[in-house]
Design an enzyme around this catalytic site. Structure first.
Site, PDB file in Angstrom:
ATOM      1  N   ASN A  18      24.343 156.270  79.410  1.00 24.11           N
ATOM      2  CA  ASN A  18      24.785 155.173  80.280  1.00 24.11           C
ATOM      3  C   ASN A  18      26.190 155.504  80.791  1.00 24.11           C
ATOM      4  O   ASN A  18      27.178 155.308  80.095  1.00 24.11           O
ATOM      5  CB  ASN A  18      24.780 153.860  79.477  1.00 24.11           C
ATOM      6  CG  ASN A  18      25.244 152.687  80.319  1.00 24.11           C
ATOM      7  OD1 ASN A  18      25.387 152.799  81.536  1.00 24.11           O
ATOM      8  ND2 ASN A  18      25.476 151.557  79.665  1.00 24.11           N
ATOM      9  N   TRP A  19      26.227 156.023  82.012  1.00 24.00           N
ATOM     10  CA  TRP A  19      27.522 156.471  82.566  1.00 24.00           C
ATOM     11  C   TRP A  19      28.410 155.304  82.983  1.00 24.00           C
ATOM     12  O   TRP A  19      29.562 155.508  83.356  1.00 24.00           O
ATOM     13  CB  TRP A  19      27.286 157.388  83.778  1.00 24.00           C
ATOM     14  CG  TRP A  19      26.706 158.721  83.440  1.00 24.00           C
ATOM     15  CD1 TRP A  19      26.356 159.194  82.205  1.00 24.00           C
ATOM     16  CD2 TRP A  19      26.410 159.778  84.375  1.00 24.00           C
ATOM     17  NE1 TRP A  19      25.856 160.461  82.302  1.00 24.00           N
ATOM     18  CE2 TRP A  19      25.875 160.855  83.625  1.00 24.00           C
ATOM     19  CE3 TRP A  19      26.524 159.919  85.756  1.00 24.00           C
ATOM     20  CZ2 TRP A  19      25.462 162.047  84.219  1.00 24.00           C
ATOM     21  CZ3 TRP A  19      26.120 161.099  86.349  1.00 24.00           C
ATOM     22  CH2 TRP A  19      25.595 162.160  85.589  1.00 24.00           C
ATOM     23  N   LYS A  20      27.865 154.080  82.977  1.00 26.89           N
ATOM     24  CA  LYS A  20      28.639 152.897  83.387  1.00 26.89           C
ATOM     25  C   LYS A  20      29.366 153.217  84.696  1.00 26.89           C
ATOM     26  O   LYS A  20      28.787 153.834  85.585  1.00 26.89           O
ATOM     27  CB  LYS A  20      29.600 152.487  82.263  1.00 26.89           C
ATOM     28  CG  LYS A  20      28.889 152.320  80.911  1.00 26.89           C
ATOM     29  CD  LYS A  20      29.750 151.644  79.878  1.00 26.89           C
ATOM     30  CE  LYS A  20      28.992 151.520  78.565  1.00 26.89           C
ATOM     31  NZ  LYS A  20      29.645 150.687  77.594  1.00 26.89           N
ATOM     32  N   HIS A 103      22.230 144.614  79.698  1.00 27.74           N
ATOM     33  CA  HIS A 103      23.375 145.229  79.020  1.00 27.74           C
ATOM     34  C   HIS A 103      24.462 144.163  78.835  1.00 27.74           C
ATOM     35  O   HIS A 103      24.657 143.306  79.701  1.00 27.74           O
ATOM     36  CB  HIS A 103      23.910 146.413  79.837  1.00 27.74           C
ATOM     37  CG  HIS A 103      24.918 147.204  79.066  1.00 27.74           C
ATOM     38  ND1 HIS A 103      26.222 146.782  78.921  1.00 27.74           N
ATOM     39  CD2 HIS A 103      24.804 148.344  78.354  1.00 27.74           C
ATOM     40  CE1 HIS A 103      26.864 147.644  78.159  1.00 27.74           C
ATOM     41  NE2 HIS A 103      26.030 148.616  77.797  1.00 27.74           N
ATOM     42  N   GLU A 173      22.219 146.844  70.797  1.00 24.64           N
ATOM     43  CA  GLU A 173      23.618 147.212  71.038  1.00 24.64           C
ATOM     44  C   GLU A 173      24.530 146.077  70.603  1.00 24.64           C
ATOM     45  O   GLU A 173      24.847 145.184  71.414  1.00 24.64           O
ATOM     46  CB  GLU A 173      23.837 147.465  72.529  1.00 24.64           C
ATOM     47  CG  GLU A 173      23.061 148.633  73.079  1.00 24.64           C
ATOM     48  CD  GLU A 173      23.859 149.306  74.188  1.00 24.64           C
ATOM     49  OE1 GLU A 173      24.156 150.491  74.046  1.00 24.64           O
ATOM     50  OE2 GLU A 173      24.212 148.631  75.158  1.00 24.64           O
ATOM     51  N   GLY A 179      32.042 150.787  72.689  1.00 26.09           N
ATOM     52  CA  GLY A 179      33.292 151.271  73.292  1.00 26.09           C
ATOM     53  C   GLY A 179      34.393 151.564  72.293  1.00 26.09           C
ATOM     54  O   GLY A 179      35.562 151.565  72.648  1.00 26.09           O
ATOM     55  N   SER A 221      29.122 153.091  70.268  1.00 23.56           N
ATOM     56  CA  SER A 221      29.988 154.106  69.665  1.00 23.56           C
ATOM     57  C   SER A 221      29.231 155.202  68.919  1.00 23.56           C
ATOM     58  O   SER A 221      29.619 155.598  67.812  1.00 23.56           O
ATOM     59  CB  SER A 221      31.031 153.445  68.767  1.00 23.56           C
ATOM     60  OG  SER A 221      31.824 152.565  69.543  1.00 23.56           O
ATOM     61  N   GLY A 242      27.275 155.554  75.701  1.00 22.36           N
ATOM     62  CA  GLY A 242      28.219 155.264  76.771  1.00 22.36           C
ATOM     63  C   GLY A 242      29.268 156.350  76.896  1.00 22.36           C
ATOM     64  O   GLY A 242      28.998 157.430  77.433  1.00 22.36           O
TER      65      GLY A 242
HETATM   66  P1  PGA Z   1      29.556 153.234  73.973  1.00 25.32           P
HETATM   67  O1  PGA Z   1      28.676 152.349  74.967  1.00 25.32           O
HETATM   68  O2  PGA Z   1      28.713 154.402  73.539  1.00 25.32           O
HETATM   69  O3  PGA Z   1      30.748 153.634  74.789  1.00 25.32           O
HETATM   70  O4  PGA Z   1      29.914 152.363  72.823  1.00 25.32           O
HETATM   71  C1  PGA Z   1      27.328 152.101  74.697  1.00 25.32           C
HETATM   72  C2  PGA Z   1      26.780 151.142  75.716  1.00 25.32           C
HETATM   73  O5  PGA Z   1      27.485 150.173  76.063  1.00 25.32           O
HETATM   74  O6  PGA Z   1      25.669 151.328  76.219  1.00 25.32           O
END
Ligand code: PGA
Length: 259
Positions: A18-20, A103, A173, A179, A221, A242
């Site tokens: 998930n590149w956001k 999400h 999640e 994050g 994470s 992420g």
């Molecule tokens: P993260 O994000 O790996 O940076 O914690 C995961 C997500 O929100 O899909």
């Protein structure tokens, strides 16, 4: 010399990157795609990239590799006068085959459980495999997080026809774990409990014994340091990744922990 394919540990894992909004330019997107193509040729995991929409369109055009693409979100609109909305059909037409819905970052921007359910339906109508994100804000000692996750699953799935519910992938999640760093991620023992719980709820919501085939992912994470333990000790079928998915070294090292 023929390349050696290594099977992901104990099962074929689904890795969703998930590149956001971390990736904002095409050269970086192309570099990350190249890393994923290389990994997909060596490890028997399915790698799915979820870039921002314009980058997804550019990368998926002419993609002949094993790497697949996911929308980060889909609109509930079916087209027409809806400025700025991106429909499931538009994603499907440029080569996406999955769609994330619900999400926590979209829920924070206003997506309700009912809206998320409509997004699942829109994705399914265009043959995009939905990835439904659920997860509590706080892992409270009283166990209220269990009923919270049950409610998210129930509202999202029950308005779909039973045979469509079986196509939904669940990504657990917990918001409190997103994050951060691997040290703050969910511990394998707690994730094991959660995966079992989600499977129990799915067994109630899905027809017959079909939930046995449902995929349950974890996100929050996941980094090279915890990926192996989370993959091998919890019963998850893969990860939604992420920040570690937009650093090519970190992502490659993480995926290699799974083989
Ligand atoms: P993260 O994000 O790996 O940076 O914690 C995961 C997500 O929100 O899909």
């Amino acid at each position: 010399m023929p390349s050696i394919r290594v099977t992901c540990y104990h099962k074929h894992m689904l890795i969703v990157a998930n590149w956001k909004a971390y990736v904002e330019d095409l050269p970086k997107a192309k570099r990350l795609l190249a890393v994923s193509k290389d990994l997909a040729g060596k490890v028997a995991c399915t790698i799915v990239l979820a870039p921002p929409a314009p980058l997804l369109g550019a990368l998926a055009a002419g993609n002949r590799s094993a790497v697949a693409f996911a929308a980060q979100d889909v609109s509930v609109t079916t087209g027409g006068a809806a400025t700025g909305e991106i429909t499931a059909q538009a994603y499907a037409s440029v080569g996406a085959s999955y769609a994330i819905a619900g999400h926590s970052e979209r829920r924070a921007a206003g997506d309700t459980d009912t809206l998320v359910s409509e997004k699942l339906a829109r994705a399914l109508a265009h043959d995009l495999t939905p990835i439904l994100c659920v997860g509590e804000r706080e892992h409270d000692d009283g166990g209220r997080y269990l009923s919270f996750v049950r409610e998210e699953l129930t509202v999202a799935l029950t308005s779909l026809p039973p045979k469509h519910r079986t196509k939904v992938i669940v990504a657990y999640e917990p918001i409190w774990a997103i994050g951060k760093t691997s040290a703050s991620a969910m511990k394998p023992i707690d994730l094991t409990e959660m995966v079992l719980y989600i499977r129990k709820v799915l067994a109630e919501l899905l027809p017959g014994k079909s939930s046995k085939h449902s995929l349950v992912l974890y996100g929050g994470s996941v980094e090279p340091e915890n990926a192996h333990d989370l993959a091998t000790r919890t019963g998850v079928d893969g990860f939604l990744i992420g920040h570690a998915s937009v650093d090519s070294h970190m992502f490659a090292s993480l995926v290699k922990q799974l083989v």
